[in-house]
Design an enzyme around this catalytic site. Structure first.
Site, PDB file in Angstrom:
ATOM      1  N   ARG A  52       0.863  -1.233   0.043  1.00  0.00           N
ATOM      2  CA  ARG A  52       0.097   0.100   0.057  1.00  0.00           C
ATOM      3  C   ARG A  52       0.926   1.308  -0.067  1.00  0.00           C
ATOM      4  NH1 ARG A  52      -3.116   0.123   5.273  1.00  0.00           N
ATOM      5  NH2 ARG A  52      -1.527  -1.305   5.995  1.00  0.00           N
ATOM      6  N   ASN A  53       2.276   1.030   0.191  1.00  0.00           N
ATOM      7  CA  ASN A  53       2.914   2.256   0.425  1.00  0.00           C
ATOM      8  C   ASN A  53       4.313   2.059  -0.483  1.00  0.00           C
ATOM      9  OD1 ASN A  53       1.571   3.331   2.899  1.00  0.00           O
ATOM     10  ND2 ASN A  53       2.179   1.482   3.900  1.00  0.00           N
ATOM     11  N   GLY A 113       4.628 -11.463   4.480  1.00  0.00           N
ATOM     12  CA  GLY A 113       5.522 -11.327   5.463  1.00  0.00           C
ATOM     13  C   GLY A 113       4.857 -11.234   6.781  1.00  0.00           C
TER      14      GLY A 113
END
Lengths: 344, 344
Positions: free
Chosen positions: A201-202, A295
């Protein structure tokens, strides 16, 4: 290429035939219509793009309960979360066999999809409670996903949909938004055989970049699909064009030619941790990825989930054989001063 | 990568910043507005996607006349055709410094772009005549491009624009429509160095396919961008999804991995033959192609142009040094029974 789930080919619910599309746009204007929730709109966009193949529309309560309880619909097929269209009030569509679903995220609430109504059912408090607990593993309303899910109405309208546009995602992210159809097309054009997908998202920092490199190397992948969640940003978030440019520059500098593509999809984050990880894997298989990186605290929020719950669920809860995509379970990463690089 | 024309980087007029985009959408609703022609809308979409870099908006009459007469604007920069916003009636925007341009091709005529008005001028009959003659090489109204150009009004409103959406092209062709920004991004990701572009409106038959293979081989290209004109179809035309699927299947079967991409752009065909060929080359350079295929009667219609006029114009009329992209001049192709293949 890896098969889509439950189908020999993708089944996008978007109406690609231009004449049919225009006809439906006109028909939709005279249909009884309802404003749907942002979550439901996100689901419609995903179905439009083929990501939720073979799902044809919104689930009825029995299917939604099956999805929540054991990821299995009443016909035995696999789906990891309920896909519901929950409304507060169904007066406007009572008795209608065909309705228009209006987009809450676009100015003027244009029609997002047309639905053939199969059922309108009330979801009981008990059922909401079970679904919440199963999907989010908590019922506390401080959890943003729990709050969003429960802020919807209790009337579930279900049936197959035909999707007419991709909401604000194409407008706001024209260079990055992709359907599952597009990603499959491009993977085919690029000639990749083993493809690992990365969710973000980043902007990606060094540890993310190294994680992708490690996954590609260890899995012997020839392609990486960086697949960004596109959506409304909160104040203080990095603007989307900056995020995109940062990721593209990283790919340009640190990935070999024809080894990575930068793409995005439109959806409302659930913050459902483990269950959302399974959903993420589900639609990555549909877009053509053979592997998916998960992750630490994937799709989590706060401290609701253990750091590796989103990996364990694939062994513990996903029905055997439900997914062909393989999970790359990423451990903690750290900078080794001795080796002068990121290690895992 | 090959430089965009007149700029170190692409200058798309689409408003990528989401906050700014939403602010403009709101502002636009209260601005004086006009319904523009389909041709003007196509130009706005092309400017939105960066294809017409470094053009920032619609030309004034002096620039349009320069473009028509010698492909040179008043500041000396190169542009091969007039890019005009011609209106019948400017009462609604008289005296306004900022206006909204409404889309004639979308239901409800949403705002396509916002313009900072620099001038409103009347184009004389003589000027229309000169532009028509220069661009189309004929003035007969049976020519569909001449008819479309002259069916517009005579009031030219000019100034820089900010583009708010990509008209119906993203809605109708979600898996194929691409901006110049997207194509440059993908070329970079794929690692291609020498890229030949191919223009088409139709499914490609064997001669087209062979033409692309020949161009790639003779030019030593590592990439082919099949770039389809997307737009409204006439009754009897092959439906867009069928055309796209046919071209994608051809690429899958007959092109090596990572050697071809299938894309499209939104624009109204001019049928201006040679002049349109130059425009085609112009925006192919902007999207990152180093070479462009021009065949027999490129962008022509009826018998208005000689079969190789669209090639000769690059030597005869395009100012020296204006374009970096190189033209692959294709000859007649034919099937050789002796060689059992397409020859040129």
């Amino acid at each position: 290429m890896i098969r889509p789930i439950g189908s020999d080919e993708l089944l996008p619910r978007f109406v690609y035939d231009v004449d049919e599309h225009h006809k439906l746009m006109h028909e939709a204007e005279s249909l009884p219509s309802v404003l749907i929730s942002s979550q439901a709109a996100g689901n419609a966009v995903m179905m439009g793009g083929g990501y939720f193949t073979p799902l044809q529309g919104f689930m009825n309560v029995a299917d939604a309960m099956g999805a929540a309880e054991n990821m299995t619909l009443t016909d035995g097929s696999f789906f990891p979360v309920p896909i519901l269209c929950l409304l507060e009030n169904v007066d406007a569509i009572q008795g209608a066999s065909r309705i228009a679903l209006r987009d809450p995220n676009m100015e003027g609430h244009p029609v997002l999809a047309v639905m053939d109504v199969e059922a309108i059912e009330e979801v009981s408090d008990e059922q909401m409670k079970i679904m919440t607990q199963k999907v989010y593993r908590t019922e506390v309303m401080e959890h943003p996903g729990v709050a969003a899910f429960n802020s919807q109405g209790r009337m579930a309208v279900s049936g197959p949909i035909q999707v007419l546009h991709f909401s604000y995602f194409q407008d706001d992210f024209p260079d990055t938004f992709r359907t599952a159809v597009e990603i499959r097309n491009e993977i085919k054009e690029r000639g990749w055989k083993r493809i690992v997908a990365f969710q973000t998202r980043n902007p990606m920092h060094l540890a993310h970049e190294e994680l992708c490199h490690m996954a590609m190397e260890r899995l012997n992948c020839d392609g990486l699909v960086i697949h960004m969640l596109l959506g409304k940003l909160k104040p203080g978030d990095i603007p989307a064009p900056v995020r995109d440019a940062a990721i593209r520059k990283m790919v340009e500098l640190y990935f070999p030619p024809n080894s990575a593509m930068v793409t995005g999809y439109g959806f409302d984050m659930l913050y459902a941790g483990p269950r959302e990880a399974v959903l993420h894997a589900y639609f990555r298989q549909n877009m053509g990825a053979t592997h998916f990186i998960i992750g630490r605290d994937h799709a989590g929020v706060g401290d609701y989930y253990g750091p590796f719950d989103a990996q364990a669920i694939f062994d513990e809860e996903v029905p055997k054989g439900a997914l062909d995509i393989e999970i790359f379970k990423a451990d903690h990463t750290a900078w080794s001063k001795k080796l002068n690089k990121v290690v895992m």
